[in-house]
Design an enzyme around this catalytic site. Sequence first.
Site, PDB file in Angstrom:
ATOM      1  N   GLY A   1       7.222   3.160  -0.371  1.00  0.00           N
ATOM      2  CA  GLY A   1       6.426   2.064  -0.942  1.00  0.00           C
ATOM      3  C   GLY A   1       6.807   1.790  -2.386  1.00  0.00           C
TER       4      GLY A   1
ATOM      5  N   THR B   1       0.860  -1.188   0.000  1.00  0.00           N
ATOM      6  CA  THR B   1       0.000   0.000   0.000  1.00  0.00           C
ATOM      7  C   THR B   1       0.903   1.247   0.000  1.00  0.00           C
ATOM      8  OG1 THR B   1      -0.184   0.193   2.408  1.00  0.00           O
ATOM      9  CG2 THR B   1      -1.791  -1.238   1.298  1.00  0.00           C
TER      10      THR B   1
ATOM     11  N   TYR C   1      -0.402  12.444  14.284  1.00  0.00           N
ATOM     12  CA  TYR C   1       0.336  11.390  13.570  1.00  0.00           C
ATOM     13  C   TYR C   1       0.755  10.277  14.534  1.00  0.00           C
ATOM     14  CZ  TYR C   1       4.138   9.345  10.719  1.00  0.00           C
ATOM     15  OH  TYR C   1       4.974   8.489  10.023  1.00  0.00           O
TER      16      TYR C   1
END
Length: 277
Positions: A36, A29, A175
């Site tokens: 990624g 993902t 976060y």
Amino acid sequence: MATRIFYPTSRPREKALRNAVSGSVILVTGASHGIGKAAAKKLAAAGATVLLVARSLEDLEQVAADIREGGGSAHVYRCDITEFDAVEELGRRLLAEHGRVDVLINNAGRSIRRPIDESYDRFHDFTRTMDVNYLGPVRLLLTLLPSMRENRHGHIVNISTWGLRMPPAPRWAAYGASKGAFDIWLRTVATEIAADGVTTTSVYMPLVHTRMSAPTDFSGVPGLTAEEAADLICHAVVARPIEISPWWTGPVQALSDLRRGAAQRFMERGLGRRSGE
Ligand SMILES: NC(=O)c1ccc[n+]([C@@H]2O[C@H](COP(=O)([O-])OP(=O)(O)OC[C@H]3O[C@@H](n4cnc5c(N)ncnc54)[C@H](OP(=O)(O)O)[C@@H]3O)[C@@H](O)[C@H]2O)c1
């Protein structure tokens, strides 16, 4: 050089990576950019079929084209991980089309760095980080886990953050809390799925110079390149350790547990005061 001292990276031998991933189906993902994208390319080059997920279709198509040009196998799935029904549908579609997912690299993420006094009218900062970093990945795994457990085989690599291995730092509440939520969720679930042959690795990734970290002034702070971060992910896939963290987070955590007040004051007076500039 400083990067090497702070974050020694582990790159698996080419043959070990090939043996580990050749013929396997690996879902990445957040494969359109940064860490990624670099990880998907390395895993595909070693013989995995990679399933690329993110929102930017054109960027995903480009990653897939690069992989195919090098002789690798890649499939593109545009999906917003915060659209939970679409995520469930995605999971079912991946299983239908590929039969199984051997490895999930849970990497899609969003970072927000904002002081609390600028957040009073920004509740959405907290809901959207939870959606991307926690609830979306949970939704995906609720669909994929039954198949992994039934196959008695599967590995989940979570791209977490070094911030969770340090005393809480100012400005990162949204976060940090969202990354922490998924970290705890996965480590808890790991205790239940291990008996079925499904393993997990939490990568407490250090600073990586990507578009995510670019808006924060980390100039002078040594960080990894996306390729070096991808090497850590490849290491996670080959060796399947429970956790990968920068070496110094252990001593820092132990020290701050012993001297909790001092650690808190350091964050308040050092980083906290600077964050108000
Ligand atoms: N960079 C660092 O210093 C650092 C440090 C520790 C941990 N991490 C973690 O590493 C991971 C990757 O970060 P990065 O630095 O490579 O950032 P990046 O370059 O911004 O990449 C983030 C990826 O996540 C995808 N994404 C974001 N929101 C999404 C959504 N709603 N649905 C689907 N995909 C989505 C993005 O694709 P689209 O925009 O195309 O959707 C992109 O591919 C994150 O989980 C981050 O928390 C990064």
